[in-house]
Design an enzyme around this catalytic site. Structure first.
Site, PDB file in Angstrom:
ATOM      1  N   GLU A   1      -3.137  13.758   0.562  1.00 38.81           N
ATOM      2  CA  GLU A   1      -4.299  13.583   1.280  1.00 38.81           C
ATOM      3  C   GLU A   1      -4.817  14.485   1.902  1.00 38.81           C
ATOM      4  O   GLU A   1      -6.396  14.648   1.758  1.00 38.81           O
ATOM      5  CB  GLU A   1      -4.206  12.736   2.854  1.00 38.81           C
TER       6      GLU A   1
ATOM      7  N   HIS B   1       0.734  -1.064  -0.162  1.00 40.02           N
ATOM      8  CA  HIS B   1       0.329  -0.152   0.090  1.00 40.02           C
ATOM      9  C   HIS B   1       0.456   1.028  -0.195  1.00 40.02           C
ATOM     10  O   HIS B   1       1.087   2.271  -0.372  1.00 40.02           O
ATOM     11  CB  HIS B   1      -1.053  -0.049   1.311  1.00 40.02           C
TER      12      HIS B   1
ATOM     13  N   HIS C   1       5.512   7.109   6.229  1.00 41.38           N
ATOM     14  CA  HIS C   1       5.158   6.000   5.166  1.00 41.38           C
ATOM     15  C   HIS C   1       5.171   7.760   4.319  1.00 41.38           C
ATOM     16  O   HIS C   1       4.389   8.145   4.695  1.00 41.38           O
ATOM     17  CB  HIS C   1       4.347   5.168   5.991  1.00 41.38           C
TER      18      HIS C   1
ATOM     19  N   THR D   1      -5.719   6.873   8.040  1.00 38.36           N
ATOM     20  CA  THR D   1      -6.558   6.907   6.348  1.00 38.36           C
ATOM     21  C   THR D   1      -6.782   6.198   5.975  1.00 38.36           C
ATOM     22  O   THR D   1      -7.014   6.061   4.288  1.00 38.36           O
ATOM     23  CB  THR D   1      -5.975   8.374   5.712  1.00 38.36           C
ATOM     24  N   THR D   2      -6.000   4.559   6.704  1.00 39.05           N
ATOM     25  CA  THR D   2      -6.832   3.799   5.593  1.00 39.05           C
ATOM     26  C   THR D   2      -7.622   2.480   6.247  1.00 39.05           C
ATOM     27  O   THR D   2      -7.063   2.513   7.925  1.00 39.05           O
ATOM     28  CB  THR D   2      -4.937   2.762   5.138  1.00 39.05           C
TER      29      THR D   2
ATOM     30  N   HIS E   1       1.959   9.382   0.788  1.00 41.77           N
ATOM     31  CA  HIS E   1       1.423   8.732   0.315  1.00 41.77           C
ATOM     32  C   HIS E   1       1.320   9.915  -1.713  1.00 41.77           C
ATOM     33  O   HIS E   1       2.106  10.800  -0.963  1.00 41.77           O
ATOM     34  CB  HIS E   1      -0.093   9.388   0.294  1.00 41.77           C
TER      35      HIS E   1
ATOM     36  N   HIS F   1       3.268  11.047   5.921  1.00 45.20           N
ATOM     37  CA  HIS F   1       3.051  11.272   7.312  1.00 45.20           C
ATOM     38  C   HIS F   1       3.988  10.009   8.618  1.00 45.20           C
ATOM     39  O   HIS F   1       4.750   9.068   8.198  1.00 45.20           O
ATOM     40  CB  HIS F   1       1.619   9.383   7.974  1.00 45.20           C
TER      41      HIS F   1
END
Ligand SMILES: *[C@@H]1O[C@H](CO)[C@@H](O)[C@H](O)[C@H]1NC(C)=O
Length: 330
Positions: free
Chosen positions: A115, A77, A102, A210-211, A104, A128
């Site tokens: 995000e 992911h 991590h 957010t996941t 995005h 993040h």
């Protein structure tokens, strides 16, 4: 041609949101993803509350990364870097200890991949850094479902002119973990360098992961200032990874969630000139500049007006003189 473009667009939207694994379907498997305090959000700066009592966020130990290598992991992911517990945050209601960071990002070639959005504007990517309340809980897993059990720092990343060497501590290793579940270790580096230089301006709100499972346990800090990477670095991030283990490779791209409804939540800001691109110093300079400009303009107008008046008076005198002479001569 138009139809083709339309079909392409529709399939893209389906893949992004409506497909069986798309984010619209998260709530059916993970009920909390349909909750009313979800993240990310679109931060509308006109609606934020300035809170002068918000203490500055202090990343402690971030610039002394220690000597142990750090694990870098493609989990299918995102790319995730494990962080040592020597990194923690000051300036929050409790002591939050770092666990991982991590990223995005968006489609290949796209500069929309963050995000969070500020005034409906997304940036190319987002960092993040995930922390947990280590005063109250023994681990990230234990804290993950508790109210304000987690604190996440969000950094919007945009494309700038130059390479950002800090991000290369991650990006230069991606080719070793192209497939899902691959891991490597990277030499320790100053995680602080991944942040923008100024951390004084930030937004604070209560939200979620957010996941999936989207736990509503996150005290969010989103910095107003952005970090910058080069176009080449963004392309590396967008092009290096697969979300699949083996078989036909699927690019790991567009791993950001759409903004969620704010509902009744408040967003606090640590600064008052929200929406401004300038710091206090820059604002002061700008103010002085504008004032000086106005003064010059005023002076110019004054002198021009005086000149015009003088000229008019002169003209009138000569008109009176000539007409008087004309009258006597007639
Ligand atoms: C988050 O929620 C808690 C509990 O409702 C509340 O005390 C706190 O003020 C909220 N914080 C923010 C930043 O909204």
């Amino acid at each position: 041609m138009l139809l083709f473009a339309l079909v392409l667009k529709v399939t893209w939207i389906l893949a992004a949101e409506g497909g069986p694994h798309g984010q619209d379907h998260w709530p059916s498997s993970y009920p909390e993803c349909g909750g009313d305090a979800q993240s990310p959000i679109d931060i509308q700066t006109a609606g934020v509350i300035f809170d002068p009592d918000l203490p500055a966020v202090q990343p402690r130990g971030y610039d002394q990364p220690g000597t142990e290598p750090l694990d870098l992991h493609n989990n299918g992911h995102t790319v995730q870097l494990s962080l040592p517990p020597t990194l923690h945050l000051g300036g929050l209601p409790r002591k939050y200890t770092a666990a991982q960071l991590h990223l995005h990002w968006g489609q290949k070639g796209s500069q929309e991949g963050s995000e969070h959005q500020i005034d409906s504007e997304a940036t190319a990517a987002e960092l993040h850094v995930v922390h947990y309340d280590s005063e109250s809980y023994g681990s990230l897993t234990e804290a993950a479902q508790k109210p304000q059990g987690l604190a996440v720092l969000g950094v919007l990343i945009e494309v700038g002119e130059t390479e950002n060497p800090a991000y290369d501590h991650i990006l230069s290793h991606l080719h070793k973990i192209r497939h899902k579940d691959q891991k490597t270790s990277v030499p320790p580096f100053s995680v602080r360098e991944l942040f923008p230089q100024q951390l004084e301006q930030f937004f604070r709100y209560n939200g979620s992961l957010t996941t999936p499972p989207c736990y509503q346990s996150v005290l969010w800090t989103v910095f107003n200032r952005r970090a910058q990477v080069s176009m080449g670095q963004l392309e590396k991030l967008q092009g290096a990874l697969f979300s699949t283990e083996e078989g036909p490779p699927e690019a790991l791209v567009q791993n950001y969630r759409a903004p969620q409804p704010l509902n009744q939540r408040a967003i606090f800001a640590s600064f008052s000139q929200v929406g401004s691109l300038y710091t206090t110093g820059e604002m002061l300079g700008l103010g002085v500049g504008i004032l000086a400009g106005c003064l010059c303009l005023l002076l110019a107008v004054y002198f021009i007006a005086r000149k015009i008046r003088k000229k008019r008076l002169g003209n009138r005198k000569s008109v009176v003189f000539t007409s008087a002479r004309a009258a006597t001569e007639a």
